[in-house]
Scaffold this motif. Structure first.
Motif, PDB file in Angstrom:
ATOM      1  N   GLY A 233       0.820  -1.208   0.000  1.00 11.11           N
ATOM      2  CA  GLY A 233       0.000   0.000   0.000  1.00 11.11           C
ATOM      3  C   GLY A 233       0.850   1.251   0.000  1.00 11.11           C
ATOM      4  O   GLY A 233       2.036   1.226  -0.360  1.00 11.11           O
ATOM      5  N   SER A 234       0.199   2.316   0.436  1.00 13.82           N
ATOM      6  CA  SER A 234       0.830   3.640   0.427  1.00 13.82           C
ATOM      7  C   SER A 234       2.004   3.703   1.398  1.00 13.82           C
ATOM      8  O   SER A 234       2.201   2.810   2.215  1.00 13.82           O
ATOM      9  CB  SER A 234      -0.188   4.690   0.871  1.00 13.82           C
ATOM     10  N   ASP A 235       2.728   4.788   1.339  1.00 23.09           N
ATOM     11  CA  ASP A 235       3.850   4.994   2.260  1.00 23.09           C
ATOM     12  C   ASP A 235       3.325   5.084   3.694  1.00 23.09           C
ATOM     13  O   ASP A 235       2.289   5.697   3.938  1.00 23.09           O
ATOM     14  CB  ASP A 235       4.564   6.314   1.954  1.00 23.09           C
ATOM     15  N   VAL A 236       4.058   4.488   4.628  1.00 20.81           N
ATOM     16  CA  VAL A 236       3.714   4.651   6.045  1.00 20.81           C
ATOM     17  C   VAL A 236       4.394   5.920   6.537  1.00 20.81           C
ATOM     18  O   VAL A 236       5.618   6.038   6.467  1.00 20.81           O
ATOM     19  CB  VAL A 236       4.187   3.443   6.882  1.00 20.81           C
ATOM     20  N   TYR A 237       3.601   6.849   6.995  1.00 21.82           N
ATOM     21  CA  TYR A 237       4.149   8.095   7.548  1.00 21.82           C
ATOM     22  C   TYR A 237       4.306   7.956   9.050  1.00 21.82           C
ATOM     23  O   TYR A 237       3.839   6.989   9.653  1.00 21.82           O
ATOM     24  CB  TYR A 237       3.232   9.267   7.188  1.00 21.82           C
ATOM     25  N   ASP A 238       4.972   8.955   9.625  1.00 23.83           N
ATOM     26  CA  ASP A 238       5.306   8.894  11.047  1.00 23.83           C
ATOM     27  C   ASP A 238       4.092   9.295  11.885  1.00 23.83           C
ATOM     28  O   ASP A 238       4.024  10.390  12.448  1.00 23.83           O
ATOM     29  CB  ASP A 238       6.498   9.840  11.293  1.00 23.83           C
ATOM     30  N   ILE A 239       3.131   8.379  11.920  1.00 29.91           N
ATOM     31  CA  ILE A 239       1.853   8.669  12.589  1.00 29.91           C
ATOM     32  C   ILE A 239       1.222   7.344  13.027  1.00 29.91           C
ATOM     33  O   ILE A 239       1.385   6.326  12.338  1.00 29.91           O
ATOM     34  CB  ILE A 239       0.931   9.465  11.619  1.00 29.91           C
ATOM     35  N   TRP A 240       0.534   7.363  14.153  1.00 30.31           N
ATOM     36  CA  TRP A 240      -0.101   6.137  14.653  1.00 30.31           C
ATOM     37  C   TRP A 240      -1.236   5.707  13.727  1.00 30.31           C
ATOM     38  O   TRP A 240      -1.303   4.586  13.280  1.00 30.31           O
ATOM     39  CB  TRP A 240      -0.613   6.373  16.083  1.00 30.31           C
ATOM     40  N   GLY A 254      -3.202   1.747   9.962  1.00 28.11           N
ATOM     41  CA  GLY A 254      -3.754   1.564   8.615  1.00 28.11           C
ATOM     42  C   GLY A 254      -2.970   0.531   7.843  1.00 28.11           C
ATOM     43  O   GLY A 254      -3.526  -0.282   7.098  1.00 28.11           O
ATOM     44  N   SER A 255      -1.675   0.549   8.045  1.00 30.15           N
ATOM     45  CA  SER A 255      -0.822  -0.380   7.322  1.00 30.15           C
ATOM     46  C   SER A 255      -1.042  -1.826   7.806  1.00 30.15           C
ATOM     47  O   SER A 255      -1.088  -2.761   7.004  1.00 30.15           O
ATOM     48  CB  SER A 255       0.622   0.045   7.532  1.00 30.15           C
ATOM     49  N   ILE A 256      -1.202  -1.990   9.097  1.00 28.76           N
ATOM     50  CA  ILE A 256      -1.486  -3.327   9.644  1.00 28.76           C
ATOM     51  C   ILE A 256      -2.818  -3.834   9.086  1.00 28.76           C
ATOM     52  O   ILE A 256      -2.932  -4.987   8.654  1.00 28.76           O
ATOM     53  CB  ILE A 256      -1.535  -3.283  11.194  1.00 28.76           C
ATOM     54  N   ASP A 257      -3.801  -2.969   9.041  1.00 28.92           N
ATOM     55  CA  ASP A 257      -5.119  -3.384   8.577  1.00 28.92           C
ATOM     56  C   ASP A 257      -5.114  -3.747   7.094  1.00 28.92           C
ATOM     57  O   ASP A 257      -5.879  -4.589   6.643  1.00 28.92           O
ATOM     58  CB  ASP A 257      -6.151  -2.284   8.851  1.00 28.92           C
ATOM     59  N   GLY A 258      -4.220  -3.113   6.336  1.00 26.50           N
ATOM     60  CA  GLY A 258      -4.142  -3.413   4.904  1.00 26.50           C
ATOM     61  C   GLY A 258      -3.513  -4.756   4.604  1.00 26.50           C
ATOM     62  O   GLY A 258      -3.625  -5.285   3.508  1.00 26.50           O
ATOM     63  N   GLU A 259      -2.828  -5.318   5.571  1.00 24.12           N
ATOM     64  CA  GLU A 259      -2.008  -6.515   5.334  1.00 24.12           C
ATOM     65  C   GLU A 259      -2.742  -7.817   5.636  1.00 24.12           C
ATOM     66  O   GLU A 259      -2.350  -8.872   5.171  1.00 24.12           O
ATOM     67  CB  GLU A 259      -0.781  -6.399   6.262  1.00 24.12           C
ATOM     68  N   PRO A 268       9.076 -17.980   2.133  1.00 24.73           N
ATOM     69  CA  PRO A 268      10.480 -17.886   1.727  1.00 24.73           C
ATOM     70  C   PRO A 268      10.625 -17.496   0.258  1.00 24.73           C
ATOM     71  O   PRO A 268      10.016 -18.090  -0.621  1.00 24.73           O
ATOM     72  CB  PRO A 268      10.999 -19.304   1.994  1.00 24.73           C
ATOM     73  N   GLY A 269      11.399 -16.444   0.011  1.00 24.66           N
ATOM     74  CA  GLY A 269      11.641 -15.971  -1.356  1.00 24.66           C
ATOM     75  C   GLY A 269      10.728 -14.851  -1.804  1.00 24.66           C
ATOM     76  O   GLY A 269      11.006 -14.196  -2.812  1.00 24.66           O
ATOM     77  N   GLY A 270       9.622 -14.573  -1.096  1.00 26.55           N
ATOM     78  CA  GLY A 270       8.707 -13.506  -1.535  1.00 26.55           C
ATOM     79  C   GLY A 270       7.828 -13.029  -0.387  1.00 26.55           C
ATOM     80  O   GLY A 270       7.084 -13.823   0.191  1.00 26.55           O
ATOM     81  N   TRP A 271       7.872 -11.723  -0.080  1.00 25.35           N
ATOM     82  CA  TRP A 271       7.237 -11.214   1.144  1.00 25.35           C
ATOM     83  C   TRP A 271       6.333 -10.030   0.875  1.00 25.35           C
ATOM     84  O   TRP A 271       6.644  -9.167   0.052  1.00 25.35           O
ATOM     85  CB  TRP A 271       8.333 -10.786   2.141  1.00 25.35           C
ATOM     86  N   ASN A 272       5.240  -9.978   1.607  1.00 24.70           N
ATOM     87  CA  ASN A 272       4.377  -8.803   1.616  1.00 24.70           C
ATOM     88  C   ASN A 272       5.099  -7.682   2.368  1.00 24.70           C
ATOM     89  O   ASN A 272       5.573  -7.899   3.484  1.00 24.70           O
ATOM     90  CB  ASN A 272       3.058  -9.124   2.335  1.00 24.70           C
ATOM     91  N   ASP A 273       5.143  -6.517   1.770  1.00 26.14           N
ATOM     92  CA  ASP A 273       5.929  -5.422   2.346  1.00 26.14           C
ATOM     93  C   ASP A 273       5.022  -4.252   2.730  1.00 26.14           C
ATOM     94  O   ASP A 273       4.537  -3.523   1.871  1.00 26.14           O
ATOM     95  CB  ASP A 273       6.965  -4.970   1.299  1.00 26.14           C
ATOM     96  N   PRO A 274       4.791  -4.070   4.047  1.00 27.36           N
ATOM     97  CA  PRO A 274       3.929  -2.949   4.465  1.00 27.36           C
ATOM     98  C   PRO A 274       4.679  -1.614   4.524  1.00 27.36           C
ATOM     99  O   PRO A 274       4.168  -0.661   5.094  1.00 27.36           O
ATOM    100  CB  PRO A 274       3.453  -3.389   5.847  1.00 27.36           C
ATOM    101  N   ASP A 275       5.853  -1.524   3.959  1.00 30.90           N
ATOM    102  CA  ASP A 275       6.708  -0.321   3.905  1.00 30.90           C
ATOM    103  C   ASP A 275       7.683  -0.289   5.079  1.00 30.90           C
ATOM    104  O   ASP A 275       7.678  -1.165   5.951  1.00 30.90           O
ATOM    105  CB  ASP A 275       5.880   0.973   3.831  1.00 30.90           C
ATOM    106  N   TYR A 346      -1.379 -13.647  11.438  1.00 34.15           N
ATOM    107  CA  TYR A 346      -2.687 -13.097  11.068  1.00 34.15           C
ATOM    108  C   TYR A 346      -3.535 -12.895  12.320  1.00 34.15           C
ATOM    109  O   TYR A 346      -3.304 -13.502  13.374  1.00 34.15           O
ATOM    110  CB  TYR A 346      -3.388 -14.017  10.068  1.00 34.15           C
ATOM    111  N   ARG A 347      -4.550 -12.040  12.159  1.00 35.81           N
ATOM    112  CA  ARG A 347      -5.422 -11.716  13.278  1.00 35.81           C
ATOM    113  C   ARG A 347      -6.353 -12.889  13.558  1.00 35.81           C
ATOM    114  O   ARG A 347      -7.005 -13.397  12.640  1.00 35.81           O
ATOM    115  CB  ARG A 347      -6.235 -10.472  12.950  1.00 35.81           C
TER     116      ARG A 347
END
Ligand code: GAL
Length: 431
Positions: A233-240, A254-259, A268-275, A346-347
């Motif tokens: 997703g979008s860039d994670v800014y310095d904010i809760w 927001g980033s956790i919820d998007g993942e 192994p070899g490929g990862w989801n990147d939340p920024d 996961y949740r």
């Protein structure tokens, strides 16, 4: 008409991709292995078998990044213990470029900020036992309006390999469908494949980091085009938390919820990147947000590790304060991220503003985290039967932030949390 037929055909390809990946995942779950460990055509150098760890210049420095900063950062990796903790890649993000030479067609760095050139810088980073990364873009220009690699993929990949680059972050600004609601998935894949193939053809082991902000579902095709991680997703800014989670910027929450629903694509070899990690920015540097407190930064570190996310630090690590050091250097939580099984957590439960996450670990262990979204202190108890654990099981419990064994868990597990705190426990079954 022709256009919609094409779209339909592509939709079917995507669907079969999902089906295949789900199928493969189920098969692999049963076999306890993943295809990529053996598939040398997809990942010939067996790169990123655990989530890549390192540092990226963007959050702290933006267009002010210099070779001096990179050298001092490499020195700090060693002196601060970050290298020993597993952080490896030092990546220069956008705006390192001076331009593209009109005669040779080769990219060159900004001569004022990188007077010794990129090869000398990569050599320096390597001399410290670390790896070196750089940034480019699949469009005609980068997001910072520097020359992009579109149409120059082979030339740029060869140049990067000659310079000794070990990691390429590849952005998606100035591509044809940008900003349009009519997203061209095929074009996105093709642009990443062009660079993925070119990097592979150099023969140098180079981690390929896909950054198109999740708009074209890169978790489905990322591996196929040579990617080892892909932004969600979008860039994670310095904010809760941000006022809206579906637009720039997103905060930690927001980033956790998007993942949460994409775990089957990571391994192994490929990862989801939340920024990148915003830990330690404390409202300084290149990205905005307003800042977080150390409990919130600790939550980001905890949850990124639970999600088996790449751990790319973003603060100025030359000047870390004690709290930042404690968070980034916590080897116990890093071990959760780097567990060789490569399962994304996961949740499993959500109640009254707190939630529980579960991550399967090697050796029959499991990591359980409690995340407190509330702005008040919160006591939480989860019964095993509600968090996908055998209700008759008994576990020894290790608290990764206290670095200590705590009371055994028997049928349920509890946490007492401050506002926005996350606690992480590693559970080992009692014999
Ligand atoms: C954005 C990307 C950021 C950073 C920036 C540089 O697209 O998401 O992480 O790389 O471009 O211009």
């Amino acid at each position: 008409m022709i256009r919609s037929t094409k779209h339909f055909a592509f939709f079917i390809i995507i669907l079969s991709g999902i089906y295949c990946i789900q199928g493969c995942q189920q098969k692999n779950d049963k076999q306890g292995s993943t295809t990529d460990k053996t598939d040398t055509t997809i990942n010939p150098h067996h790169l990123a078998m655990t989530p890549p760890m390192g540092w990226n210049s963007w959050n702290a420095f933006g267009k002010e990044v210099t070779e001096q900063v990179i050298r001092e950062t490499a020195d700090s990796f060693v002196s601060s213990g970050l290298k020993d903790a597993g952080y490896t890649y030092i990546v220069i993000d956008d705006i390192w470029q001076g331009g593209r030479d009109s005669t040779t067609g080769l990219l060159y760095p900004d001569p004022k900020r990188f007077p010794s050139g990129i090869k000398a810088l990569a050599d320096y980073v390597h001399s410290k036992g670390l790896k070196f990364g750089i940034y480019s873009d699949a469009g005609t220009l980068t997001c910072g309006r520097m020359p992009g690699s579109y149409g120059h993929e082979e030339k740029d990949a060869n140049l990067f390999a000659e310079w000794g680059v070990d990691f390429v972050k590849y952005d998606f600004c100035f591509c044809s469908d940008l900003g349009s609601t009519n997203i061209d998935y095929k074009e996105g894949m093709a642009r990443y494949k062009a660079m993925g193939d070119a990097l592979k053809a150099t023969g140098r082991p180079i981690v390929f980091s896909i950054c198109e902000w999740g708009d074209r579902s890169p978790w489905i095709w990322g591996r196929e085009v040579g990617g080892h991680m892909w932004r969600m997703g979008s860039d994670v800014y310095d904010i809760w938390d941000s006022p809206r989670s579906d637009q720039d910027p997103v905060g930690i929450l927001g980033s956790i919820d998007g993942e949460t629903n994409l775990r089957r694509f990571a391994g192994p070899g490929g990862w989801n990147d939340p920024d990148m990690l915003i830990v330690g920015l404390n409202n300084t540097g290149n990205i905005k947000g307003g800042g977080c407190n150390d409990i919130e930064y600790r939550t980001q570190m905890s949850m990124w590790c639970m999600m088996a996310a790449p751990l790319m630090m973003g603060c100025d690590i030359r000047h870390m304060n004690e709290a930042t050091r404690t968070i980034l250097l916590n080897k116990d939580v890093i071990a959760v991220d780097q567990d060789t099984l490569g399962k994304q957590g996961y949740r499993v439960m959500r109640k009254d503003g707190w939630e529980v996450w579960k991550k399967q670990l090697s050796g029959n262990r499991v990591a359980i985290s409690f995340l407190n979204r509330n702005s008040q202190n919160t006591n939480a108890t989860a019964e095993f039967k509600h968090i996908e654990l055998d209700s008759t099981a008994k576990y020894t419990v290790y608290d990764v932030w206290k670095h200590a064994q705590v009371e055994d868990a028997n049928g349920k597990i509890s946490a007492t949390m401050q506002p926005h705190e996350t606690q992480v426990f590693v559970l080992t079954p009692n014999k």
